[in-house]
Design an enzyme around this catalytic site. Structure first.
Site, PDB file in Angstrom:
ATOM      1  CG  HIS A  52     -27.779 105.557 -11.546  1.00  0.00           C
ATOM      2  ND1 HIS A  52     -27.545 106.447 -12.571  1.00  0.00           N
ATOM      3  CD2 HIS A  52     -27.313 104.358 -11.980  1.00  0.00           C
ATOM      4  CE1 HIS A  52     -26.979 105.815 -13.579  1.00  0.00           C
ATOM      5  NE2 HIS A  52     -26.828 104.539 -13.252  1.00  0.00           N
ATOM      6  CG  ASP A 260     -32.411 113.864  -6.830  1.00  0.00           C
ATOM      7  OD1 ASP A 260     -32.431 112.653  -7.129  1.00  0.00           O
ATOM      8  OD2 ASP A 260     -33.103 114.721  -7.413  1.00  0.00           O
TER       9      ASP A 260
END
Length: 358
Positions: A52, A260
């Site tokens: 992730h 991110d």
């Protein structure tokens, strides 16, 4: 040692629950060694892994202690998924240079006597569900209340965890640069920055909170009026059912992390907009979402002057251009939603050619 011990215990507890036809989907860096531990116990199931967070570039990855063991652990999987094509590139460059991996095809590599398939599977949101939240009672109430309270203002919005990866100080500095360089925004534009508490027992986060308190206080002290506060800084959680209304009431969303994996706030903001008068997304080029959301205004969050110029462009963008950009963004997040993410990864795992020699 603790990392290995926990993954070994996880494998020991999981293995008795597995049936021969089960697929195992492991998530995130906490459980990288899980497949290797399962294989050591004799597990022959198809096992997939999804990262992730961003995959580090080759030289940064090579600096991690025991990085070769981590990479060897990843090759115990049948399929490894990443958020972006950039992450796939970083991974392939690393294993080719550091592990002398052989590339068998664009998506298949062999190293450590194992064959692994890799791919980009960008995570999405449930767009229809989020639209329903926007139209639900709490969402509509929040939208109407914000529109009434800020009838004379244009709202800019940031929604993040209080985390040093999110670029919050740089974002506030960019907003200050906006007020300095484009004085027409004074007494007009208001930044609402929600920074949810995160790991408050870690000193680095405490330092970040003090920095944010100082930066926001300085802007309000230097530019605020009796009837206008430039920055509304909220250091607490806001109920998720209220967020869609807040997104919809905002002219600009600032999603400007320093790095991110994906960032789903960007996609939630798009889903919540009024198609007839949509707000504009200012997005960090270092968020995984930037690969998909090219119609957003992409910025370098380290460049506060450049970010300020992008915010000004977003605030002054003609309606026709905002509609055109939003239509393209909404179409893409609908096509590549969370259901696509789940089904595409599991279908790939189900049909992956297993390595029976490993």
């Amino acid at each position: 040692a603790g990392y290995r011990r926990v993954n070994r215990l996880f494998a020991q507890k999981l293995l008795p629950l597995l049936k021969p036809e089960d697929l195992v989907w492991v998530h995130d860096y906490h459980l990288i060694p899980l497949a290797a531990e399962l294989r050591a116990l004799g597990c022959g199931n198809r096992i997939g892994f999804f990262l992730h967070i961003p995959m580090p570039p080759r030289l940064i990855m090579a600096a991690i202690p025991e990085q070769e063991w981590l990479m060897r652990s990843l090759f115990a999987y049948d399929l490894v998924g990443f958020q972006s094509e950039t992450d796939v590139t970083h991974f392939s460059h690393y294993i080719e240079a550091e592990a002398q991996a052989e590339q068998l095809s664009p998506e298949r590599f062999r190293a450590f006597n194992r064959t692994l398939r890799v791919g980009a599977y960008p995570i999405g949101i449930d767009v229809d569900d989020f639209v329903r939240l926007t139209q639900a009672k709490e969402g509509r109430e929040t939208f109407l209340r914000m529109r009434e309270e800020y009838a004379r203002r244009r709202l800019l919005l940031g929604v993040d965890r209080l985390d040093y990866s999110k670029g919050l100080p740089q974002r506030v500095q960019a907003f200050r640069a906006l007020l300095e360089r484009y004085p027409e925004n004074r007494n007009s534009a208001t930044l609402i920055q929600i920074a949810s508490p995160s790991r408050e027992d870690v000193s680095a986060y405490d330092d970040l909170r003090r920095q944010m308190d100082s930066l926001c206080g300085a802007i309000n002290g230097d530019y605020g009026e009796l009837d206008w506060m430039p920055v509304r800084y909220i250091h607490r959680n806001v109920a998720r059912r209220r967020l869609p209304g807040l997104y919809r009431a905002s002219r600009v969303a600032l999603v400007t992390p320093l790095r991110d994996g994906m960032n789903l706030v960007a996609k939630e903001f798009i889903a919540a907009q009024d198609p007839a008068d949509p707000g504009m997304l200012v997005l960090s080029r270092f968020a995984g979402a930037a690969e998909q959301l090219k119609e957003a205004l992409l910025v370098n969050p380290y460049d506060t002057q450049g970010t300020a110029e992008a915010i000004q462009r977003a605030l002054t963008m003609p309606l026709e251009e905002r509609i055109r950009r939003h239509e393209a963004l909404l179409s893409r997040i609908r096509k590549l939603d969370v259901h696509w993410w789940c089904s595409s990864f599991l279908q790939a795992l189900k049909h992956v050619e297993q390595d029976v020699t490993g």
